[in-house]
Design a protein around this motif. Structure first.
Motif, PDB file in Angstrom:
ATOM      1  N   LEU A 168       0.832  -1.207   0.000  1.00  0.00           N
ATOM      2  CA  LEU A 168       0.000   0.000   0.000  1.00  0.00           C
ATOM      3  C   LEU A 168       0.866   1.256   0.000  1.00  0.00           C
ATOM      4  O   LEU A 168       0.635   2.186  -0.787  1.00  0.00           O
ATOM      5  CB  LEU A 168      -0.925  -0.007   1.224  1.00  0.00           C
ATOM      6  N   ASN A 169       1.872   1.274   0.858  1.00  0.00           N
ATOM      7  CA  ASN A 169       2.757   2.449   0.938  1.00  0.00           C
ATOM      8  C   ASN A 169       3.529   2.673  -0.353  1.00  0.00           C
ATOM      9  O   ASN A 169       3.737   3.819  -0.776  1.00  0.00           O
ATOM     10  CB  ASN A 169       3.730   2.293   2.105  1.00  0.00           C
ATOM     11  N   ARG A 170       3.949   1.591  -0.986  1.00  0.00           N
ATOM     12  CA  ARG A 170       4.689   1.714  -2.244  1.00  0.00           C
ATOM     13  C   ARG A 170       3.819   2.376  -3.326  1.00  0.00           C
ATOM     14  O   ARG A 170       4.277   3.243  -4.071  1.00  0.00           O
ATOM     15  CB  ARG A 170       5.169   0.336  -2.717  1.00  0.00           C
ATOM     16  N   ILE A 171       2.561   1.955  -3.394  1.00  0.00           N
ATOM     17  CA  ILE A 171       1.627   2.554  -4.363  1.00  0.00           C
ATOM     18  C   ILE A 171       1.390   4.024  -4.038  1.00  0.00           C
ATOM     19  O   ILE A 171       1.397   4.885  -4.927  1.00  0.00           O
ATOM     20  CB  ILE A 171       0.296   1.775  -4.372  1.00  0.00           C
ATOM     21  N   ARG A 172       1.211   4.326  -2.761  1.00  0.00           N
ATOM     22  CA  ARG A 172       0.986   5.715  -2.342  1.00  0.00           C
ATOM     23  C   ARG A 172       2.181   6.607  -2.665  1.00  0.00           C
ATOM     24  O   ARG A 172       2.007   7.744  -3.133  1.00  0.00           O
ATOM     25  CB  ARG A 172       0.694   5.752  -0.836  1.00  0.00           C
ATOM     26  N   ILE A 173       3.363   6.097  -2.433  1.00  0.00           N
ATOM     27  CA  ILE A 173       4.568   6.903  -2.689  1.00  0.00           C
ATOM     28  C   ILE A 173       4.765   7.133  -4.183  1.00  0.00           C
ATOM     29  O   ILE A 173       5.175   8.226  -4.606  1.00  0.00           O
ATOM     30  CB  ILE A 173       5.816   6.244  -2.061  1.00  0.00           C
ATOM     31  N   GLU A 174       4.484   6.123  -4.991  1.00  0.00           N
ATOM     32  CA  GLU A 174       4.591   6.294  -6.450  1.00  0.00           C
ATOM     33  C   GLU A 174       3.614   7.360  -6.941  1.00  0.00           C
ATOM     34  O   GLU A 174       3.953   8.168  -7.818  1.00  0.00           O
ATOM     35  CB  GLU A 174       4.323   4.959  -7.161  1.00  0.00           C
ATOM     36  N   GLU A 175       2.425   7.380  -6.382  1.00  0.00           N
ATOM     37  CA  GLU A 175       1.444   8.407  -6.746  1.00  0.00           C
ATOM     38  C   GLU A 175       1.888   9.770  -6.245  1.00  0.00           C
ATOM     39  O   GLU A 175       1.694  10.797  -6.920  1.00  0.00           O
ATOM     40  CB  GLU A 175       0.064   8.055  -6.169  1.00  0.00           C
ATOM     41  N   ALA A 176       2.506   9.802  -5.075  1.00  0.00           N
ATOM     42  CA  ALA A 176       3.016  11.059  -4.512  1.00  0.00           C
ATOM     43  C   ALA A 176       4.113  11.641  -5.400  1.00  0.00           C
ATOM     44  O   ALA A 176       4.174  12.860  -5.602  1.00  0.00           O
ATOM     45  CB  ALA A 176       3.546  10.820  -3.103  1.00  0.00           C
ATOM     46  N   CYS A 177       4.946  10.774  -5.941  1.00  0.00           N
ATOM     47  CA  CYS A 177       6.026  11.222  -6.833  1.00  0.00           C
ATOM     48  C   CYS A 177       5.454  11.933  -8.062  1.00  0.00           C
ATOM     49  O   CYS A 177       5.982  12.965  -8.506  1.00  0.00           O
ATOM     50  CB  CYS A 177       6.888  10.041  -7.265  1.00  0.00           C
ATOM     51  N   LYS A 178       4.388  11.391  -8.598  1.00  0.00           N
ATOM     52  CA  LYS A 178       3.746  12.007  -9.770  1.00  0.00           C
ATOM     53  C   LYS A 178       3.203  13.392  -9.410  1.00  0.00           C
ATOM     54  O   LYS A 178       3.348  14.350 -10.183  1.00  0.00           O
ATOM     55  CB  LYS A 178       2.591  11.120 -10.267  1.00  0.00           C
ATOM     56  N   LEU A 179       2.597  13.490  -8.244  1.00  0.00           N
ATOM     57  CA  LEU A 179       2.031  14.762  -7.805  1.00  0.00           C
ATOM     58  C   LEU A 179       3.109  15.788  -7.493  1.00  0.00           C
ATOM     59  O   LEU A 179       2.922  16.989  -7.725  1.00  0.00           O
ATOM     60  CB  LEU A 179       1.138  14.549  -6.580  1.00  0.00           C
ATOM     61  N   LEU A 180       4.239  15.319  -6.975  1.00  0.00           N
ATOM     62  CA  LEU A 180       5.347  16.219  -6.668  1.00  0.00           C
ATOM     63  C   LEU A 180       5.904  16.880  -7.932  1.00  0.00           C
ATOM     64  O   LEU A 180       6.339  18.031  -7.907  1.00  0.00           O
ATOM     65  CB  LEU A 180       6.473  15.461  -5.953  1.00  0.00           C
ATOM     66  N   LEU A 181       5.881  16.165  -9.016  1.00  0.00           N
ATOM     67  CA  LEU A 181       6.460  16.657 -10.268  1.00  0.00           C
ATOM     68  C   LEU A 181       5.450  17.363 -11.164  1.00  0.00           C
ATOM     69  O   LEU A 181       5.820  18.223 -11.967  1.00  0.00           O
ATOM     70  CB  LEU A 181       7.105  15.498 -11.041  1.00  0.00           C
TER      71      LEU A 181
ATOM     72  N   GLY B  37       2.258  18.764 -10.149  1.00  0.00           N
ATOM     73  CA  GLY B  37       1.193  19.537  -9.515  1.00  0.00           C
ATOM     74  C   GLY B  37       1.733  20.726  -8.741  1.00  0.00           C
ATOM     75  O   GLY B  37       2.951  20.928  -8.636  1.00  0.00           O
ATOM     76  N   THR B  38       0.818  21.492  -8.224  1.00  0.00           N
ATOM     77  CA  THR B  38       1.193  22.680  -7.454  1.00  0.00           C
ATOM     78  C   THR B  38       0.912  22.505  -5.965  1.00  0.00           C
ATOM     79  O   THR B  38       1.126  23.425  -5.176  1.00  0.00           O
ATOM     80  CB  THR B  38       0.409  23.908  -7.972  1.00  0.00           C
ATOM     81  N   ALA B  39       0.430  21.342  -5.583  1.00  0.00           N
ATOM     82  CA  ALA B  39       0.099  21.072  -4.175  1.00  0.00           C
ATOM     83  C   ALA B  39       1.360  21.029  -3.324  1.00  0.00           C
ATOM     84  O   ALA B  39       2.447  20.664  -3.792  1.00  0.00           O
ATOM     85  CB  ALA B  39      -0.666  19.762  -4.059  1.00  0.00           C
ATOM     86  N   THR B  40       1.220  21.415  -2.072  1.00  0.00           N
ATOM     87  CA  THR B  40       2.347  21.341  -1.139  1.00  0.00           C
ATOM     88  C   THR B  40       2.584  19.880  -0.742  1.00  0.00           C
ATOM     89  O   THR B  40       1.720  19.014  -0.958  1.00  0.00           O
ATOM     90  CB  THR B  40       2.060  22.163   0.126  1.00  0.00           C
ATOM     91  N   ILE B  41       3.738  19.642  -0.132  1.00  0.00           N
ATOM     92  CA  ILE B  41       4.066  18.276   0.298  1.00  0.00           C
ATOM     93  C   ILE B  41       3.063  17.785   1.336  1.00  0.00           C
ATOM     94  O   ILE B  41       2.638  16.624   1.309  1.00  0.00           O
ATOM     95  CB  ILE B  41       5.509  18.221   0.843  1.00  0.00           C
ATOM     96  N   ALA B  42       2.632  18.649   2.230  1.00  0.00           N
ATOM     97  CA  ALA B  42       1.650  18.284   3.256  1.00  0.00           C
ATOM     98  C   ALA B  42       0.316  17.910   2.603  1.00  0.00           C
ATOM     99  O   ALA B  42      -0.340  16.941   3.008  1.00  0.00           O
ATOM    100  CB  ALA B  42       1.459  19.432   4.223  1.00  0.00           C
ATOM    101  N   GLU B  43      -0.062  18.680   1.587  1.00  0.00           N
ATOM    102  CA  GLU B  43      -1.316  18.393   0.882  1.00  0.00           C
ATOM    103  C   GLU B  43      -1.219  17.074   0.115  1.00  0.00           C
ATOM    104  O   GLU B  43      -2.171  16.287   0.095  1.00  0.00           O
ATOM    105  CB  GLU B  43      -1.639  19.536  -0.089  1.00  0.00           C
ATOM    106  N   ILE B  44      -0.072  16.841  -0.486  1.00  0.00           N
ATOM    107  CA  ILE B  44       0.135  15.610  -1.251  1.00  0.00           C
ATOM    108  C   ILE B  44       0.063  14.385  -0.335  1.00  0.00           C
ATOM    109  O   ILE B  44      -0.518  13.359  -0.703  1.00  0.00           O
ATOM    110  CB  ILE B  44       1.485  15.646  -2.003  1.00  0.00           C
ATOM    111  N   SER B  45       0.626  14.506   0.853  1.00  0.00           N
ATOM    112  CA  SER B  45       0.602  13.369   1.792  1.00  0.00           C
ATOM    113  C   SER B  45      -0.837  12.970   2.109  1.00  0.00           C
ATOM    114  O   SER B  45      -1.152  11.790   2.210  1.00  0.00           O
ATOM    115  CB  SER B  45       1.369  13.720   3.072  1.00  0.00           C
ATOM    116  N   GLU B  46      -1.721  13.968   2.257  1.00  0.00           N
ATOM    117  CA  GLU B  46      -3.140  13.681   2.506  1.00  0.00           C
ATOM    118  C   GLU B  46      -3.810  13.127   1.255  1.00  0.00           C
ATOM    119  O   GLU B  46      -4.646  12.213   1.335  1.00  0.00           O
ATOM    120  CB  GLU B  46      -3.863  14.967   2.944  1.00  0.00           C
ATOM    121  N   MET B  47      -3.447  13.652   0.088  1.00  0.00           N
ATOM    122  CA  MET B  47      -4.055  13.231  -1.172  1.00  0.00           C
ATOM    123  C   MET B  47      -3.798  11.757  -1.477  1.00  0.00           C
ATOM    124  O   MET B  47      -4.605  11.099  -2.131  1.00  0.00           O
ATOM    125  CB  MET B  47      -3.539  14.113  -2.323  1.00  0.00           C
ATOM    126  N   VAL B  48      -2.653  11.247  -1.023  1.00  0.00           N
ATOM    127  CA  VAL B  48      -2.321   9.845  -1.318  1.00  0.00           C
ATOM    128  C   VAL B  48      -2.651   8.905  -0.154  1.00  0.00           C
ATOM    129  O   VAL B  48      -2.294   7.726  -0.180  1.00  0.00           O
ATOM    130  CB  VAL B  48      -0.836   9.682  -1.723  1.00  0.00           C
TER     131      VAL B  48
END
Length: 205
Positions: free
Chosen positions: A149-162, A164-175
Motif C-alpha cells: 500500500l505504501n509503495r503505491i501511495r509513494i509512487e502516486e506522490a512522486c507524480k504529484l510532486l512533479l 502539480g502545485t500542491a504542497t508536500i503536506a497536501e500531497i501526503s493527505e491526497m495519497v
C-alpha cells in the motif's frame, strides 16, 4: 475433489505397488487398472476445470507405453511419469489462479489508496479473513500489505510532486497518509530521500 492431490497420488502409487505383488491378478488386468486410473484422473481434473489439453494428448501415449511394458515396475514408472504430468497441470492452474487473485487485490488497492485503507477493509471487500490476506500478500507479493500500500501511495506522490502545485503536506493527505511526518518517513525509506529532496533533484536533473 478436495484438492488433496499429494496425499491422493501418494496413496495411488502405494496401492499400485501393492497390486503389482498380487499374484492373483494377471498382467493384462494390472495394465488395464493403471490405464483406467490415468483415464479417470484426466476426466476428473477436466471436471474440476483444470486445463487438461496436454494431459489428454499425452494419455494415449501412456496407454500405448503401458500396453508395451515388460514388467510391473516399468508400468509403475509410467504411472509416476503421468502423475508428474498431472501435477504440472495442477500447478499451472493453481499458479494462474493465485496470480489472478493477487491482481484483484492490487487493483483494489490502486483504486482506493487515497482512502484510509486497512487490511480489514480489503478482507471485508473480498470476504476473506484478514490474517489470510496478510499471509497471502507476504507469500505472493514478496512484501506485506502495508508495504504494498505504501509503495503505491509513494509512487502516486512522486507524480504529484512533479506534476502539480500542491504542497508536500497536501500531497501526503491526497495519497492517503493521515500524518505528514509518517509520509516523509515512508517516502525516504522507499526513495532514499525526502519528498522535497526528490522534487528538487528531479527539477535539477
Amino acid at each position: 475433489r478436495n484438492k488433496h492431490f499429494d496425499s491422493a497420488f501418494h496413496y495411488l502409487r502405494n496401492h499400485a505397488i501393492k497390486l503389482s505383488n498380487c499374484f492373483s491378478m494377471d498382467v493384462f488386468e494390472y495394465k488395464s487398472f493403471i490405464s483406467n486410473i490415468i483415464f479417470n484422473i484426466t476426466i476428473l481434473l477436466g471436471n474440476m476445470n483444470y486445463d487438461i489439453k496436454e494431459l489428454e494428448q499425452s494419455r494415449y501415449s501412456f496407454f500405448k507405453l503401458i500396453d508395451e511394458a515388460h514388467s510391473a515396475n516399468e508400468t509403475i514408472k509410467l504411472l509416476d511419469c503421468f502423475i508428474e504430468e498431472a501435477n504440472k497441470c495442477i500447478f499451472l492452474m493453481e499458479n494462474r489462479a493465485e496470480n489472478i487473485t493477487m491482481k484483484k487485490f492490487m487493483d483494489y488497492i490502486k483504486n482506493h489508496y487515497a482512502e484510509p485503507l486497512t487490511l480489514t477493509d480489503v478482507a471485508t471487500y473480498f470476504h476473506f479473513n484478514p490474517s489470510y490476506i496478510s499471509s497471502y500478500f507476504t507469500t505472493h507479493n514478496h512484501e506485506g500489505f502495508i508495504d504494498s500500500l505504501n509503495r503505491i501511495r509513494i509512487e502516486e506522490a512522486c507524480k504529484l510532486l512533479l506534476n502539480g502545485t500542491a504542497t508536500i503536506a497536501e500531497i501526503s493527505e491526497m495519497v492517503g497518509f493521515s500524518e505528514h511526518s509518517y509520509f516523509c518517513k515512508v517516502f525516504k525509506k522507499i526513495k532514499g530521500m525526502s519528498p522535497s529532496q526528490y522534487k528538487r533533484k528531479q527539477y535539477i536533473g
